[in-house]
Scaffold this motif. Structure first.
Motif, PDB file in Angstrom:
ATOM      1  N   PRO A  21       0.995  -1.116  -0.154  1.00  0.00           N
ATOM      2  CA  PRO A  21      -0.033  -0.387  -0.102  1.00  0.00           C
ATOM      3  C   PRO A  21       0.724   1.217  -0.036  1.00  0.00           C
ATOM      4  CG  PRO A  21      -0.675  -1.547   1.610  1.00  0.00           C
ATOM      5  CD  PRO A  21       0.561  -1.829   0.829  1.00  0.00           C
ATOM      6  N   VAL A  22       0.008   1.897  -0.788  1.00  0.00           N
ATOM      7  CA  VAL A  22       1.702   3.566  -0.823  1.00  0.00           C
ATOM      8  C   VAL A  22       0.536   4.800  -0.486  1.00  0.00           C
ATOM      9  CG1 VAL A  22       2.827   3.042  -2.758  1.00  0.00           C
ATOM     10  CG2 VAL A  22       0.168   4.008  -3.619  1.00  0.00           C
ATOM     11  N   VAL A  23      -0.290   4.154   0.610  1.00  0.00           N
ATOM     12  CA  VAL A  23      -1.223   5.456   0.708  1.00  0.00           C
ATOM     13  C   VAL A  23      -2.193   4.686   1.430  1.00  0.00           C
ATOM     14  CG1 VAL A  23      -3.185   7.403   0.670  1.00  0.00           C
ATOM     15  CG2 VAL A  23      -2.419   6.872  -1.880  1.00  0.00           C
ATOM     16  N   MET A  24      -2.495   5.646   3.084  1.00  0.00           N
ATOM     17  CA  MET A  24      -2.812   4.958   4.043  1.00  0.00           C
ATOM     18  C   MET A  24      -4.417   6.473   4.107  1.00  0.00           C
ATOM     19  SD  MET A  24      -2.250   3.621   7.629  1.00  0.00           S
ATOM     20  CE  MET A  24      -3.403   3.064   9.020  1.00  0.00           C
ATOM     21  N   ILE A  25      -5.704   5.249   4.839  1.00  0.00           N
ATOM     22  CA  ILE A  25      -7.063   6.288   5.014  1.00  0.00           C
ATOM     23  C   ILE A  25      -6.964   5.805   6.270  1.00  0.00           C
ATOM     24  CG2 ILE A  25      -9.395   6.741   4.752  1.00  0.00           C
ATOM     25  CD1 ILE A  25      -9.258   5.633   2.051  1.00  0.00           C
ATOM     26  N   GLY A  26      -6.400   7.263   6.762  1.00  0.00           N
ATOM     27  CA  GLY A  26      -6.446   6.542   8.763  1.00  0.00           C
ATOM     28  C   GLY A  26      -7.636   7.000   9.239  1.00  0.00           C
ATOM     29  N   ASN A  27      -8.014   7.546  10.517  1.00  0.00           N
ATOM     30  CA  ASN A  27      -9.474   7.504  11.637  1.00  0.00           C
ATOM     31  C   ASN A  27      -9.732   8.804  10.800  1.00  0.00           C
ATOM     32  OD1 ASN A  27      -8.146   5.821  13.166  1.00  0.00           O
ATOM     33  ND2 ASN A  27      -6.473   6.778  14.260  1.00  0.00           N
ATOM     34  N   GLN A  28      -9.170   9.969   9.948  1.00  0.00           N
ATOM     35  CA  GLN A  28      -9.999  10.684   9.831  1.00  0.00           C
ATOM     36  C   GLN A  28     -10.882  10.225   8.807  1.00  0.00           C
ATOM     37  OE1 GLN A  28      -9.995  14.373  11.566  1.00  0.00           O
ATOM     38  NE2 GLN A  28      -8.805  13.543  12.835  1.00  0.00           N
ATOM     39  N   GLY A  29     -10.693   9.616   8.527  1.00  0.00           N
ATOM     40  CA  GLY A  29     -11.444   8.986   7.047  1.00  0.00           C
ATOM     41  C   GLY A  29     -11.492   9.293   5.510  1.00  0.00           C
ATOM     42  N   LEU A  30     -11.795   9.447   4.316  1.00  0.00           N
ATOM     43  CA  LEU A  30     -10.962   9.846   3.124  1.00  0.00           C
ATOM     44  C   LEU A  30     -11.210  11.501   3.266  1.00  0.00           C
ATOM     45  CD1 LEU A  30     -10.372   9.348   0.315  1.00  0.00           C
ATOM     46  CD2 LEU A  30     -12.689   9.226  -0.072  1.00  0.00           C
ATOM     47  N   THR A  31     -10.285  12.296   3.659  1.00  0.00           N
ATOM     48  CA  THR A  31      -9.799  14.081   3.727  1.00  0.00           C
ATOM     49  C   THR A  31      -9.848  13.956   2.350  1.00  0.00           C
ATOM     50  OG1 THR A  31      -7.755  13.757   4.311  1.00  0.00           O
ATOM     51  CG2 THR A  31      -9.746  13.762   6.232  1.00  0.00           C
ATOM     52  N   ALA A  32      -9.887  15.367   2.329  1.00  0.00           N
ATOM     53  CA  ALA A  32      -9.003  16.158   0.985  1.00  0.00           C
ATOM     54  C   ALA A  32      -7.550  15.634   1.213  1.00  0.00           C
ATOM     55  CB  ALA A  32      -9.067  17.612   0.920  1.00  0.00           C
ATOM     56  N   ASP A  55     -13.503  -0.474  10.654  1.00  0.00           N
ATOM     57  CA  ASP A  55     -13.350  -1.798  10.470  1.00  0.00           C
ATOM     58  C   ASP A  55     -15.030  -1.581   9.714  1.00  0.00           C
ATOM     59  OD1 ASP A  55     -10.904  -3.034  11.973  1.00  0.00           O
ATOM     60  OD2 ASP A  55     -12.214  -1.876  13.083  1.00  0.00           O
ATOM     61  N   GLU A  56     -15.214  -0.491   9.508  1.00  0.00           N
ATOM     62  CA  GLU A  56     -16.442  -0.620   8.445  1.00  0.00           C
ATOM     63  C   GLU A  56     -16.774  -0.761   7.294  1.00  0.00           C
ATOM     64  OE1 GLU A  56     -19.745   0.611   9.988  1.00  0.00           O
ATOM     65  OE2 GLU A  56     -18.595   0.648  12.383  1.00  0.00           O
ATOM     66  N   VAL A  57     -17.506  -2.499   6.290  1.00  0.00           N
ATOM     67  CA  VAL A  57     -17.407  -2.435   5.691  1.00  0.00           C
ATOM     68  C   VAL A  57     -18.072  -1.697   4.290  1.00  0.00           C
ATOM     69  CG1 VAL A  57     -17.748  -3.958   3.789  1.00  0.00           C
ATOM     70  CG2 VAL A  57     -16.540  -5.016   6.042  1.00  0.00           C
ATOM     71  N   ASP A  58     -19.219  -1.498   4.564  1.00  0.00           N
ATOM     72  CA  ASP A  58     -19.714   0.169   4.090  1.00  0.00           C
ATOM     73  C   ASP A  58     -19.147   1.481   4.066  1.00  0.00           C
ATOM     74  OD1 ASP A  58     -21.607  -1.870   3.582  1.00  0.00           O
ATOM     75  OD2 ASP A  58     -23.101  -1.154   5.467  1.00  0.00           O
ATOM     76  N   ALA A  59     -18.657   1.480   4.431  1.00  0.00           N
ATOM     77  CA  ALA A  59     -16.695   3.010   4.995  1.00  0.00           C
ATOM     78  C   ALA A  59     -16.312   2.438   3.801  1.00  0.00           C
ATOM     79  CB  ALA A  59     -16.977   3.479   5.965  1.00  0.00           C
ATOM     80  N   ARG A  60     -15.457   1.462   4.167  1.00  0.00           N
ATOM     81  CA  ARG A  60     -14.606   1.263   2.804  1.00  0.00           C
ATOM     82  C   ARG A  60     -15.303   1.225   1.553  1.00  0.00           C
ATOM     83  NH1 ARG A  60     -13.317  -3.088   6.931  1.00  0.00           N
ATOM     84  NH2 ARG A  60     -13.783  -4.226   5.629  1.00  0.00           N
ATOM     85  N   PRO A  75     -12.099   0.659  -9.685  1.00  0.00           N
ATOM     86  CA  PRO A  75     -11.744   0.112  -8.886  1.00  0.00           C
ATOM     87  C   PRO A  75     -11.512  -1.206  -9.669  1.00  0.00           C
ATOM     88  CG  PRO A  75     -14.013  -0.151  -9.399  1.00  0.00           C
ATOM     89  CD  PRO A  75     -13.367   1.101 -10.418  1.00  0.00           C
ATOM     90  N   VAL A  76     -10.216  -2.203  -9.253  1.00  0.00           N
ATOM     91  CA  VAL A  76      -9.492  -3.754  -9.067  1.00  0.00           C
ATOM     92  C   VAL A  76      -9.783  -4.165  -8.291  1.00  0.00           C
ATOM     93  CG1 VAL A  76      -8.027  -4.808  -9.804  1.00  0.00           C
ATOM     94  CG2 VAL A  76      -7.970  -2.335 -10.505  1.00  0.00           C
ATOM     95  N   GLN A  77     -10.260  -3.680  -7.160  1.00  0.00           N
ATOM     96  CA  GLN A  77     -10.532  -5.194  -6.761  1.00  0.00           C
ATOM     97  C   GLN A  77     -10.172  -4.415  -5.254  1.00  0.00           C
ATOM     98  OE1 GLN A  77      -6.451  -7.980  -5.947  1.00  0.00           O
ATOM     99  NE2 GLN A  77      -8.194  -9.026  -4.940  1.00  0.00           N
ATOM    100  N   GLN A  78     -10.883  -4.980  -4.062  1.00  0.00           N
ATOM    101  CA  GLN A  78     -11.306  -4.941  -3.079  1.00  0.00           C
ATOM    102  C   GLN A  78     -11.241  -6.002  -1.824  1.00  0.00           C
ATOM    103  OE1 GLN A  78     -14.702  -2.716  -0.817  1.00  0.00           O
ATOM    104  NE2 GLN A  78     -13.986  -2.729   0.830  1.00  0.00           N
ATOM    105  N   ILE A  79     -10.035  -6.655  -1.435  1.00  0.00           N
ATOM    106  CA  ILE A  79      -9.949  -7.306  -0.070  1.00  0.00           C
ATOM    107  C   ILE A  79      -9.700  -6.883   1.124  1.00  0.00           C
ATOM    108  CG2 ILE A  79      -8.508  -9.121   0.501  1.00  0.00           C
ATOM    109  CD1 ILE A  79      -7.952  -9.545  -2.046  1.00  0.00           C
ATOM    110  N   GLY A  80     -10.366  -7.079   2.192  1.00  0.00           N
ATOM    111  CA  GLY A  80     -10.272  -6.247   3.569  1.00  0.00           C
ATOM    112  C   GLY A  80     -10.578  -4.620   3.735  1.00  0.00           C
ATOM    113  N   LYS A  81      -9.259  -4.487   4.450  1.00  0.00           N
ATOM    114  CA  LYS A  81      -9.301  -3.058   4.470  1.00  0.00           C
ATOM    115  C   LYS A  81      -8.441  -2.286   2.997  1.00  0.00           C
ATOM    116  CE  LYS A  81      -9.443  -2.906   9.381  1.00  0.00           C
ATOM    117  NZ  LYS A  81      -9.142  -2.833  11.035  1.00  0.00           N
ATOM    118  N   VAL A  82      -7.564  -3.636   1.787  1.00  0.00           N
ATOM    119  CA  VAL A  82      -6.764  -2.840   1.207  1.00  0.00           C
ATOM    120  C   VAL A  82      -7.954  -2.751  -0.761  1.00  0.00           C
ATOM    121  CG1 VAL A  82      -5.104  -3.663  -0.587  1.00  0.00           C
ATOM    122  CG2 VAL A  82      -4.969  -4.030   2.320  1.00  0.00           C
TER     123      VAL A  82
END
Length: 98
Positions: A21-32, A55-60, A75-82
């Motif tokens: 992974p090259v980018v991480m979405i943290g506790n603040q969520g998807l920010t600008a 941990d929210e599937v719908d949020a991801r 989108p190519v793929q979503q596996i768990g939190k990736v």
């Protein structure tokens, strides 16, 4: 960008498997700022993995849709939190089959 064919999606999944992974979405969520970083990473790599801290599937799932809408990626793929997304560069490095 037009949707990927199953063969193209499978090809990109195989390329993404070995990447980190090259980018991480943290506790603040998807920010600008996160969206801007994703855009920079797509410009540099075309195919990227994004790690989501929620941990929210719908949020991801919503983040993946929002990322693709905001950056023009597919989108190519979503596996768990990736999340894996692809956007062709003006001079593509990755040549898709078909």
């Amino acid at each position: 960008m037009k949707p990927l064919t199953p063969a193209q999606r499978q090809f990109l999944k195989s390329l993404a498997h070995a990447r980190q992974p090259v980018v991480m979405i943290g506790n603040q969520g998807l920010t600008a700022a996160v969206l801007k970083e994703i855009d920079h990473a797509l410009n540099a790599h075309e195919l990227i993995k994004i790690k989501a801290a929620s941990d929210e599937v719908d949020a991801r799932r919503a983040w993946l849709e929002e990322i693709c809408a905001a950056t023009g990626a597919v989108p190519v793929q979503q596996i768990g939190k990736v999340l894996v997304v692809y956007r062709a560069a003006p001079k593509p490095v990755i040549v898709l089959p078909g």
